[in-house]
Design a protein around this motif. Structure first.
Motif, short mmCIF file in Angstrom:
data_model
loop_
_atom_site.label_atom_id
_atom_site.label_comp_id
_atom_site.label_asym_id
_atom_site.label_seq_id
_atom_site.Cartn_x
_atom_site.Cartn_y
_atom_site.Cartn_z
N HIS A 140 4.42 5.06 15.30
CA HIS A 140 3.59 4.25 14.43
C HIS A 140 3.74 2.75 14.81
CE1 HIS A 140 1.14 3.39 10.79
NE2 HIS A 140 2.13 2.73 10.33
N ASN A 190 0.80 -1.39 0.03
CA ASN A 190 -0.17 -0.08 0.15
C ASN A 190 0.81 1.41 0.15
OD1 ASN A 190 0.82 -0.70 2.68
ND2 ASN A 190 -1.03 0.28 3.57
N PHE A 191 2.33 1.24 0.02
CA PHE A 191 3.05 2.53 0.13
C PHE A 191 4.15 1.90 -0.73
CE2 PHE A 191 0.33 3.99 3.31
CZ PHE A 191 0.61 5.27 3.48
N PHE A 210 -4.94 2.31 4.03
CA PHE A 210 -3.98 2.82 5.12
C PHE A 210 -4.18 1.89 6.34
CE2 PHE A 210 -2.68 7.19 3.89
CZ PHE A 210 -3.07 7.23 2.49
N CYS A 211 -3.17 1.57 6.88
CA CYS A 211 -3.03 0.94 8.07
C CYS A 211 -3.67 1.90 9.20
CB CYS A 211 -1.82 0.29 8.56
SG CYS A 211 -0.47 1.36 8.07
N PHE A 213 6.98 2.76 2.19
CA PHE A 213 7.26 1.59 2.90
C PHE A 213 7.67 0.27 2.15
CE2 PHE A 213 4.40 3.97 5.59
CZ PHE A 213 4.46 3.46 6.84
N PRO A 226 -6.78 9.75 11.91
CA PRO A 226 -5.27 8.95 12.25
C PRO A 226 -4.57 8.65 10.67
CG PRO A 226 -7.40 7.48 12.22
CD PRO A 226 -7.93 8.71 12.22
N THR A 227 -5.29 8.80 9.66
CA THR A 227 -4.60 8.65 8.44
C THR A 227 -3.51 9.88 8.26
OG1 THR A 227 -6.42 9.71 7.40
CG2 THR A 227 -6.12 7.41 7.10
N GLY A 228 -2.39 9.68 7.48
CA GLY A 228 -1.42 10.70 7.45
C GLY A 228 -0.29 10.68 8.54
N VAL A 229 0.60 9.87 8.49
CA VAL A 229 1.62 9.63 9.66
C VAL A 229 2.75 10.80 9.34
CG1 VAL A 229 3.12 8.26 10.96
CG2 VAL A 229 0.88 7.45 9.90
N GLU A 241 4.22 -4.58 11.26
CA GLU A 241 3.20 -3.87 11.36
C GLU A 241 2.06 -4.31 10.54
OE1 GLU A 241 0.89 -1.25 9.69
OE2 GLU A 241 2.58 -0.07 9.50
O1 LIG Z 1 -0.42 2.00 5.75
C1 LIG Z 1 0.30 2.11 6.68
C2 LIG Z 1 1.10 3.23 6.85
C3 LIG Z 1 -0.08 4.58 7.06
C4 LIG Z 1 0.74 5.84 7.01
O2 LIG Z 1 1.84 5.93 6.93
C5 LIG Z 1 -0.04 6.96 7.05
O3 LIG Z 1 -1.29 7.03 7.43
O4 LIG Z 1 0.26 8.28 6.49
#
Ligand SMILES: O=CCCC(=O)C(=O)O
Ligand SMILES: NC(=O)c1ccc[n+]([C@@H]2O[C@H](COP(=O)([O-])OP(=O)(O)OC[C@H]3O[C@@H](n4cnc5c(N)ncnc54)[C@H](O)[C@@H]3O)[C@@H](O)[C@H]2O)c1
Length: 529
Positions: free
Chosen positions: A466, A159-160, A301-302, A164, A455-458, A265
């Protein structure tokens, strides 16, 4: 940039013979060239042997040289230009703007780790001064530094494809710590991985490092990943993906003659608690923010908010009306792979058919072959607690609202949640007492607690976590995003009564590297040099 479908094993290109892997453009289902040859045990062994051979030289590179290496990787990724953006977009179905943003995050992450490496605080230098006169026994001269664990296996995440994956957070943290890296690319984006792998390989050569500092392998299914984690040269694992694969890798690592840490994770449903005063004051605005976070990136997104908890009543009803309308208006969006799309659809249909669950809204119907429709469901606290299936992650833009009779039940449900990456409070000043009572529960359940955000967007920074208790991760003591991630790949070594000439430079008298240290428990900041 031309891509060939080869694995990068140190400086050698090698086309695997264990079956072809093709990326698929999920926007139309078309196969993308070239074919990637999957590797087998021989390629795993070769990459691991090179990594082991590179370890001692790489781990003793100067902090400046290692930081320069990370910065060279970042620049090389940028130099891939539009080819990288287009390939990543074609392999994932993610829009160009998202991929550009992710490239910025990936490059920024490498540069942040370069700064961290230069600063050197992570070496955790400690000194206990000797006391030869102490009775009954003299106190020895003790000096401690952290050294890297050894070669690290990194699994690219579907997903990244950048942040990632081959040069993502796990790779950046391991290289920063001084560990060679063997990446098992995700089969969903092999071309993106090859391009980024070439950028890393070019940086290895340009910085005069041993070739085994980086290798990139391809392999579908579980055999390549299992062989990699089982290889004796590998000393730690970084993984982002499904709970099933993460748990399988934990078992493989634990069954080795020398067990190793796995930083996996895995799954999280990221509960959002709507506290009563905030809900009464701003239900429509909370609903708008929630749905925007829910549908971001097709929900892949996790950190996706897959669970909402609130006290039932007219304020929650207003929230549900607004949220349901926003979900119903949201388009179906292309998902990363046919398999991820199929898993999402199955999960969404399973939830919709659950006797204790009501479907509040579904997004607009799919137009393309692998588009996922957002969905919003509801249940009540008693039903939620009665069936653990309702806590399982549905990877995609699906969320379940749990109606609680009162705030005490909200807290009781929080107590029963699995480990999470995040927990979010929507609250106003009048909710402070309820929030204060919830906080200790959330601290036990999650790695990051947010107020009035989503929560999205770490954020990639020094204070980010995380991570979180199982099943969010396999080891709640650390993080896979941010500079603290370097600690996963380090261990302390104590040097007792070593002569100056034998000590590593960081531990010699006179602080020749000018690093922060603690002496007899007292922190001494790094001198300006
Ligand atoms: O999918 C996992 C990571 C999520 C993330 O980095 C974010 O929400 O920005
Ligand atoms: N929480 C998250 O961040 C997250 C991210 C991606 C995927 N997922 C979940 O995972 C599902 C599948 O997606 P995916 O392909 O990205 O993840 P996955 O976990 O199936 O695969 C990730 C990597 O692990 C390898 N692998 C899979 N099973 C293995 C095993 N038993 N032993 C060794 N290696 C193994 C795969 O080849 C791949 O390289 C999704 O539908 C979703 O539910 C979750």
């Amino acid at each position: 940039m031309k891509i060939d479908g080869d694995m990068l094993i140190g400086a050698t290109r090698l086309h695997g013979a264990e079956g072809d892997i093709h990326a698929i453009d999920p926007r139309n289902g078309e196969r993308l060239a070239p074919a990637y040859g999957g590797g087998g045990p021989d390629e795993v062994a070769r990459a691991c042997a090179l990594a082991a051979a590179a370890f001692d030289a790489y781990r003793e590179t100067s902090l400046a040289a290692r930081a320069g290496f990370l910065e060279t990787i970042a620049q090389n990724i940028l130099d891939l230009g539009d080819d990288l953006i287009e390939r990543a977009s074609a392999e994932t179905g993610l829009p160009r703007a998202r991929i550009e943003g992710e490239r910025g995050r990936t490059v920024g992450q490498l540069r942040l780790f370069a700064e961290e490496v230069r600063r050197g605080d992570w070496l955790g230098l400690r000194f206990d001064t000797p006391s030869p006169e102490r009775r009954p026994a003299p106190r020895p001269d003790l000096r401690l530094r952290h050294i890297p664990l050894g070669p690290v296996a990194v699994f690219g995440a579907s997903n990244f494809p950048l942040a990632f994956s081959a040069a993502g957070g796990d790779t950046a943290a391991a290289l920063a710590a001084g560990c060679p890296v063997v990446v098992k690319a995700h089969s969903a984006h092999p071309g993106t991985s090859e391009m980024v792998g070439c950028a890393i390989r070019a940086a290895v050569a340009a910085c005069g490092l041993p070739e085994g500092v980086f290798s990139l392998l391809f392999g579908a299914g579980s055999s390549m990943g299992t062989a990699l984690v089982a290889h004796p040269a590998i000393k730690a694992v970084g993984f982002t993906g499904s709970r099933r694969a993460g748990v399988a890798l934990m078992a493989t690592a634990a069954a080795r003659a020398e067990p190793i840490p796995v930083y996996a994770e895995m799954s999280s449903i990221n509960p959002v608690f709507l506290l009563p005063v905030a809900l009464a004051a701003r239900a429509p605005a909370i609903a708008a923010g929630f749905v925007a976070s829910l549908v971001l990136g097709a929900g892949q997104f996790c950190t996706n908010p897959g669970l909402v908890l609130a006290v039932g009543g007219p304020d929650l009803d207003r929230f549900l009306t607004e949220a349901a309308a926003a979900v119903a208006a949201a388009p179906a969006t292309t998902m990363l792979t046919p398999a991820i799309h199929a898993a999402y659809d199955a999960g969404r249909l399973r939830l919709g058919a659950h006797a204790a669950v009501a479907t509040l809204a579904e997004g607009r119907p799919a137009q393309g072959p692998f588009e996922g429709r957002p969905a919003l469901f509801a249940t009540d606290a008693a039903q939620f607690l009665a069936d653990p299936v309702l806590q399982e992650e549905t990877f995609g833009a699906s969320s379940l609202v749990v109606r609680c009779p009162d705030v005490a039940t909200l807290r009781a449900v929080a107590e029963r949640l699995d480990g999470q990456l995040t927990a979010t409070l929507q609250m106003d000043a009048g909710d402070l007492d309820d929030a204060r009572a919830l906080l200790p529960v959330l601290e036990r359940r999650a790695g990051r607690i947010l107020v009035n955000g989503y929560p999205t967007g770490v954020e990639v920074g020094h204070a980010m976590v995380h991570g979180g208790p199982f099943p969010a991760t396999s080891d709640s003591r650390t993080t896979s995003v941010g500079t603290l991630a370097i600690r996963r790949f380090l261990r302390p070594v104590c040097y007792q009564d070593l002569p100056q000439a034998l000590l590593p430079a960081a531990l010699r008298d006179g602080n020749p590297l000018g690093l922060a240290r603690s002496v007899d428990g007292v922190p001494i900041v790094a001198p300006a040099i």
